[in-house]
Design a protein around this motif. Structure first.
Motif, PDB file in Angstrom:
ATOM      1  N   THR A 178       4.519 -13.344   2.594  1.00  0.00           N
ATOM      2  CA  THR A 178       3.146 -13.028   2.967  1.00  0.00           C
ATOM      3  C   THR A 178       3.111 -11.674   3.652  1.00  0.00           C
ATOM      4  O   THR A 178       4.122 -11.208   4.185  1.00  0.00           O
ATOM      5  CB  THR A 178       2.530 -14.129   3.855  1.00  0.00           C
ATOM      6  N   GLN A 179       1.942 -11.043   3.619  1.00  0.00           N
ATOM      7  CA  GLN A 179       1.751  -9.761   4.305  1.00  0.00           C
ATOM      8  C   GLN A 179       1.125 -10.033   5.657  1.00  0.00           C
ATOM      9  O   GLN A 179       0.156 -10.790   5.752  1.00  0.00           O
ATOM     10  CB  GLN A 179       0.826  -8.866   3.497  1.00  0.00           C
ATOM     11  N   VAL A 180       1.680  -9.408   6.692  1.00  0.00           N
ATOM     12  CA  VAL A 180       1.144  -9.605   8.040  1.00  0.00           C
ATOM     13  C   VAL A 180       0.694  -8.260   8.606  1.00  0.00           C
ATOM     14  O   VAL A 180       1.228  -7.214   8.253  1.00  0.00           O
ATOM     15  CB  VAL A 180       2.187 -10.256   8.978  1.00  0.00           C
ATOM     16  N   GLU A 189      -2.732   1.798   7.395  1.00  0.00           N
ATOM     17  CA  GLU A 189      -2.915   2.956   6.506  1.00  0.00           C
ATOM     18  C   GLU A 189      -2.766   2.593   5.031  1.00  0.00           C
ATOM     19  O   GLU A 189      -2.971   3.415   4.146  1.00  0.00           O
ATOM     20  CB  GLU A 189      -1.962   4.096   6.876  1.00  0.00           C
ATOM     21  N   GLY A 190      -2.399   1.326   4.776  1.00  0.00           N
ATOM     22  CA  GLY A 190      -2.190   0.861   3.401  1.00  0.00           C
ATOM     23  C   GLY A 190      -3.482   0.813   2.594  1.00  0.00           C
ATOM     24  O   GLY A 190      -4.581   0.767   3.143  1.00  0.00           O
ATOM     25  N   GLY A 191      -3.324   0.785   1.276  1.00  0.00           N
ATOM     26  CA  GLY A 191      -4.469   0.739   0.382  1.00  0.00           C
ATOM     27  C   GLY A 191      -4.951  -0.679   0.146  1.00  0.00           C
ATOM     28  O   GLY A 191      -4.219  -1.642   0.330  1.00  0.00           O
ATOM     29  N   GLY A 192      -6.202  -0.802  -0.283  1.00  0.00           N
ATOM     30  CA  GLY A 192      -6.768  -2.114  -0.557  1.00  0.00           C
ATOM     31  C   GLY A 192      -7.024  -2.876   0.736  1.00  0.00           C
ATOM     32  O   GLY A 192      -7.184  -2.273   1.805  1.00  0.00           O
ATOM     33  N   VAL A 218     -12.665   2.932  -5.281  1.00  0.00           N
ATOM     34  CA  VAL A 218     -11.290   3.256  -5.663  1.00  0.00           C
ATOM     35  C   VAL A 218     -10.418   2.886  -4.457  1.00  0.00           C
ATOM     36  O   VAL A 218     -10.283   3.641  -3.496  1.00  0.00           O
ATOM     37  CB  VAL A 218     -11.133   4.744  -6.032  1.00  0.00           C
ATOM     38  N   TRP A 219      -9.833   1.683  -4.519  1.00  0.00           N
ATOM     39  CA  TRP A 219      -9.011   1.182  -3.417  1.00  0.00           C
ATOM     40  C   TRP A 219      -7.673   1.900  -3.419  1.00  0.00           C
ATOM     41  O   TRP A 219      -6.938   1.875  -4.403  1.00  0.00           O
ATOM     42  CB  TRP A 219      -8.786  -0.338  -3.565  1.00  0.00           C
ATOM     43  N   VAL A 220      -7.346   2.528  -2.324  1.00  0.00           N
ATOM     44  CA  VAL A 220      -6.066   3.234  -2.202  1.00  0.00           C
ATOM     45  C   VAL A 220      -5.875   3.585  -0.730  1.00  0.00           C
ATOM     46  O   VAL A 220      -6.844   3.678   0.025  1.00  0.00           O
ATOM     47  CB  VAL A 220      -6.041   4.503  -3.111  1.00  0.00           C
ATOM     48  N   GLY A 244       2.481   0.105   3.606  1.00  0.00           N
ATOM     49  CA  GLY A 244       1.415   0.932   4.159  1.00  0.00           C
ATOM     50  C   GLY A 244       1.882   2.356   4.319  1.00  0.00           C
ATOM     51  O   GLY A 244       2.614   2.680   5.253  1.00  0.00           O
ATOM     52  N   GLY A 245       1.492   3.209   3.385  1.00  0.00           N
ATOM     53  CA  GLY A 245       1.778   4.639   3.526  1.00  0.00           C
ATOM     54  C   GLY A 245       3.119   5.081   2.984  1.00  0.00           C
ATOM     55  O   GLY A 245       3.488   6.245   3.169  1.00  0.00           O
ATOM     56  N   ILE A 246       3.868   4.201   2.324  1.00  0.00           N
ATOM     57  CA  ILE A 246       5.187   4.601   1.803  1.00  0.00           C
ATOM     58  C   ILE A 246       5.037   4.946   0.322  1.00  0.00           C
ATOM     59  O   ILE A 246       4.715   4.081  -0.494  1.00  0.00           O
ATOM     60  CB  ILE A 246       6.216   3.475   1.999  1.00  0.00           C
ATOM     61  N   ALA A 274       5.514  -6.379   6.595  1.00  0.00           N
ATOM     62  CA  ALA A 274       4.773  -5.801   7.723  1.00  0.00           C
ATOM     63  C   ALA A 274       3.893  -4.694   7.159  1.00  0.00           C
ATOM     64  O   ALA A 274       4.375  -3.636   6.760  1.00  0.00           O
ATOM     65  CB  ALA A 274       5.746  -5.236   8.751  1.00  0.00           C
ATOM     66  N   ARG A 275       2.583  -4.992   7.092  1.00  0.00           N
ATOM     67  CA  ARG A 275       1.655  -4.085   6.396  1.00  0.00           C
ATOM     68  C   ARG A 275       0.746  -3.369   7.398  1.00  0.00           C
ATOM     69  O   ARG A 275      -0.104  -3.986   8.045  1.00  0.00           O
ATOM     70  CB  ARG A 275       0.803  -4.898   5.421  1.00  0.00           C
ATOM     71  N   GLY A 276       0.922  -2.063   7.513  1.00  0.00           N
ATOM     72  CA  GLY A 276       0.125  -1.279   8.454  1.00  0.00           C
ATOM     73  C   GLY A 276      -1.240  -0.903   7.898  1.00  0.00           C
ATOM     74  O   GLY A 276      -1.473  -0.944   6.687  1.00  0.00           O
ATOM     75  N   ALA A 295       3.635  -3.415  -5.016  1.00  0.00           N
ATOM     76  CA  ALA A 295       2.735  -4.386  -4.397  1.00  0.00           C
ATOM     77  C   ALA A 295       1.793  -5.018  -5.422  1.00  0.00           C
ATOM     78  O   ALA A 295       1.395  -4.359  -6.383  1.00  0.00           O
ATOM     79  CB  ALA A 295       1.912  -3.676  -3.328  1.00  0.00           C
ATOM     80  N   PRO A 296       1.418  -6.293  -5.171  1.00  0.00           N
ATOM     81  CA  PRO A 296       0.383  -6.881  -6.027  1.00  0.00           C
ATOM     82  C   PRO A 296      -0.929  -6.142  -5.803  1.00  0.00           C
ATOM     83  O   PRO A 296      -1.329  -5.932  -4.657  1.00  0.00           O
ATOM     84  CB  PRO A 296       0.294  -8.334  -5.534  1.00  0.00           C
ATOM     85  N   MET A 297      -1.579  -5.719  -6.867  1.00  0.00           N
ATOM     86  CA  MET A 297      -2.849  -4.991  -6.756  1.00  0.00           C
ATOM     87  C   MET A 297      -3.775  -5.485  -7.853  1.00  0.00           C
ATOM     88  O   MET A 297      -3.672  -5.071  -9.011  1.00  0.00           O
ATOM     89  CB  MET A 297      -2.623  -3.481  -6.915  1.00  0.00           C
ATOM     90  N   ALA A 298      -4.683  -6.406  -7.473  1.00  0.00           N
ATOM     91  CA  ALA A 298      -5.610  -6.968  -8.465  1.00  0.00           C
ATOM     92  C   ALA A 298      -6.400  -5.825  -9.093  1.00  0.00           C
ATOM     93  O   ALA A 298      -6.871  -4.931  -8.395  1.00  0.00           O
ATOM     94  CB  ALA A 298      -6.538  -7.959  -7.784  1.00  0.00           C
ATOM     95  N   GLY A 299      -6.514  -5.851 -10.403  1.00  0.00           N
ATOM     96  CA  GLY A 299      -7.255  -4.805 -11.108  1.00  0.00           C
ATOM     97  C   GLY A 299      -6.386  -3.599 -11.450  1.00  0.00           C
ATOM     98  O   GLY A 299      -6.829  -2.698 -12.165  1.00  0.00           O
ATOM     99  N   ALA A 323      10.811  -1.515   0.836  1.00  0.00           N
ATOM    100  CA  ALA A 323       9.392  -1.191   0.995  1.00  0.00           C
ATOM    101  C   ALA A 323       8.565  -1.909  -0.064  1.00  0.00           C
ATOM    102  O   ALA A 323       9.038  -2.183  -1.172  1.00  0.00           O
ATOM    103  CB  ALA A 323       9.181   0.315   0.888  1.00  0.00           C
ATOM    104  N   TRP A 324       7.335  -2.209   0.319  1.00  0.00           N
ATOM    105  CA  TRP A 324       6.325  -2.866  -0.536  1.00  0.00           C
ATOM    106  C   TRP A 324       5.289  -1.780  -0.793  1.00  0.00           C
ATOM    107  O   TRP A 324       4.545  -1.401   0.106  1.00  0.00           O
ATOM    108  CB  TRP A 324       5.773  -4.009   0.279  1.00  0.00           C
ATOM    109  N   VAL A 325       5.293  -1.237  -2.003  1.00  0.00           N
ATOM    110  CA  VAL A 325       4.602   0.025  -2.277  1.00  0.00           C
ATOM    111  C   VAL A 325       3.441  -0.191  -3.240  1.00  0.00           C
ATOM    112  O   VAL A 325       3.650  -0.656  -4.367  1.00  0.00           O
ATOM    113  CB  VAL A 325       5.618   1.025  -2.897  1.00  0.00           C
ATOM    114  N   GLY A 326       2.229   0.145  -2.807  1.00  0.00           N
ATOM    115  CA  GLY A 326       1.061  -0.032  -3.664  1.00  0.00           C
ATOM    116  C   GLY A 326       0.506   1.287  -4.175  1.00  0.00           C
ATOM    117  O   GLY A 326       0.631   1.616  -5.356  1.00  0.00           O
ATOM    118  N   SER A 327      -0.075   2.072  -3.262  1.00  0.00           N
ATOM    119  CA  SER A 327      -0.810   3.285  -3.659  1.00  0.00           C
ATOM    120  C   SER A 327      -0.025   4.196  -4.593  1.00  0.00           C
ATOM    121  O   SER A 327      -0.598   4.799  -5.508  1.00  0.00           O
ATOM    122  CB  SER A 327      -1.218   4.069  -2.409  1.00  0.00           C
ATOM    123  N   ALA A 328       1.281   4.323  -4.385  1.00  0.00           N
ATOM    124  CA  ALA A 328       2.084   5.234  -5.208  1.00  0.00           C
ATOM    125  C   ALA A 328       2.046   4.848  -6.691  1.00  0.00           C
ATOM    126  O   ALA A 328       2.325   5.678  -7.551  1.00  0.00           O
ATOM    127  CB  ALA A 328       3.532   5.252  -4.717  1.00  0.00           C
TER     128      ALA A 328
END
Ligand SMILES: Cc1cc2nc3c(=O)[nH]c(=O)nc-3n(C[C@H](O)[C@H](O)[C@H](O)COP(=O)(O)O)c2cc1C
Length: 314
Positions: A116-118, A141-144, A270-272, A171-173, A137-139, A19-23, A190-195
């Motif tokens: 886009t994220q919805v 529980e996702g970060g940021g 700490v966005w997560v 969100g959460g994967i 589809a972003r739930g 996932a795109p995560m600024a910073g 999946a669109w994965v950020g926190s991991a």
């Protein structure tokens, strides 16, 4: 190898977009993810077009496709960022959070995959009307940042039924189990950020990475007070999920009082997401991708169990 719309479109070996995560996700992290067989994206919020172009050049140097994620409500103030993004040769551009339609049309007209994220099923329908190629589809529980209206699984099921474009789950994967679950449900990936928030290639601080590694799944909070405390003017429907800290615990639920007091926070957020509880070590992006890729074995095992129960008719 698992094959979906996502892997076919971008020539991937793993149906995952970081996932795109600024910073956090600059060109180095995005490039490392793309080199590992998934699709890496650069997250960019505020800055000069040249800075975005420089990050994109780092990701492009891998010779693999990469994406760029921008924020719609900030593009209104810095439209040149979209030009810089499109000029830098991405395979995918996501524009999220705000009035995305005009920007998404430009992305699509440029021949780049528009995403886009919805956060609700209605938003997914609007995104399709705006001409997106792919919906995330972003739930909650996702970060940021994002909406906290619906959790990933009910949102994913509703969006898959409501739209006829490919859908990614977010969100959460953070593990192969999560990836296998959303693929089995019908997502293209999946669109994965926190991991990816504790990878050495990420631009976030070592302190932030350690905080993610130390966090359990109940340590995050969805709130607007962390933005109020740093003077960031996110539209009010988009709070953000981060690790709880003293400032958030003090002010969450007292937003109006915080706004009128003008109090500021000097604790960096700490966005997560809740998946922080699944991130237990600092490790290379390639190792995170390799772990996610084992979703294939889980799906094969499940398939074998199904065929054992229902052997083909002779
Ligand atoms: C540290 C961090 C920064 C983020 N920054 C952005 C961003 O700049 N643009 C964006 O579209 N989404 C951003 N997001 C949201 C992610 O794109 C994605 O929705 C989220 O990470 C998915 O949930 P997960 O964290 O549980 O994997 C960010 C997420 C995190 C964790």
């Amino acid at each position: 190898m698992i094959s979906t719309w996502l892997t076919d479109r971008f020539d991937l070996t793993v149906p995952v977009v970081s996932a795109p995560m600024a910073g956090v996700s600059g060109g180095r992290l995005a490039g490392a993810v793309s080199a590992a067989g998934a699709l890496g994206t650069i997250g960019f919020a505020v800055g000069k077009p040249e800075e975005l172009a420089a990050e994109a050049a780092v990701a492009a140097a891998t010779g693999r496709p990469f994406g760029i994620g921008l924020l719609a409500w900030l593009l209104d103030h810095q439209p040149a960022l979209l030009d810089a993004a499109l000029d830098s040769g991405p395979a995918l551009v996501s524009v999220s959070f705000g009035d995305c339609a005009p920007y998404l049309r430009r992305v699509r007209d440029a021949g780049v995959v528009a995403v886009t994220q919805v956060g609700t099923v209605d938003e997914a329908r609007q995104a399709v009307d705006a001409g997106v190629d792919l919906v995330v589809a972003r739930g909650g529980e996702g970060g940021g940042h994002g909406r906290d209206a619906v959790a990933t699984l009910p949102l994913l099921q509703g969006v898959l039924d409501a739209v006829d474009v490919p859908v990614l789950a977010a969100g959460g994967i953070a593990t192969a189990r999560g990836l296998a679950a959303v693929l089995a449900a019908g997502a293209a990936g999946a669109w994965v950020g926190s991991a990816f928030t504790a990878c050495p290639e990420g631009a976030n601080s070592d302190t932030a990475k350690s905080a993610v590694v130390g966090a359990v799944e109940t340590d995050t909070l969805y709130t607007t007070v962390l933005d109020l405390g740093r003077g960031a003017h996110w539209p009010s429907e988009y709070g953000g999920r981060a690790i709880r800290n003293t400032f958030a615990d003090t002010w969450h639920g007292r937003e109006a009082e915080l706004e009128s007091s003008g109090v500021r926070s000097d604790e960096p957020a700490v966005w997560v997401g809740q998946a922080a509880g699944l991130v237990n070590t600092v490790r290379l992006a390639a190792d995170v991708v390799a772990d996610l890729a084992t979703a294939e074995e889980l799906l094969i095992t499940m398939w074998q169990r199904c065929t054992d129960l229902h052997p083909p008719m002779r």
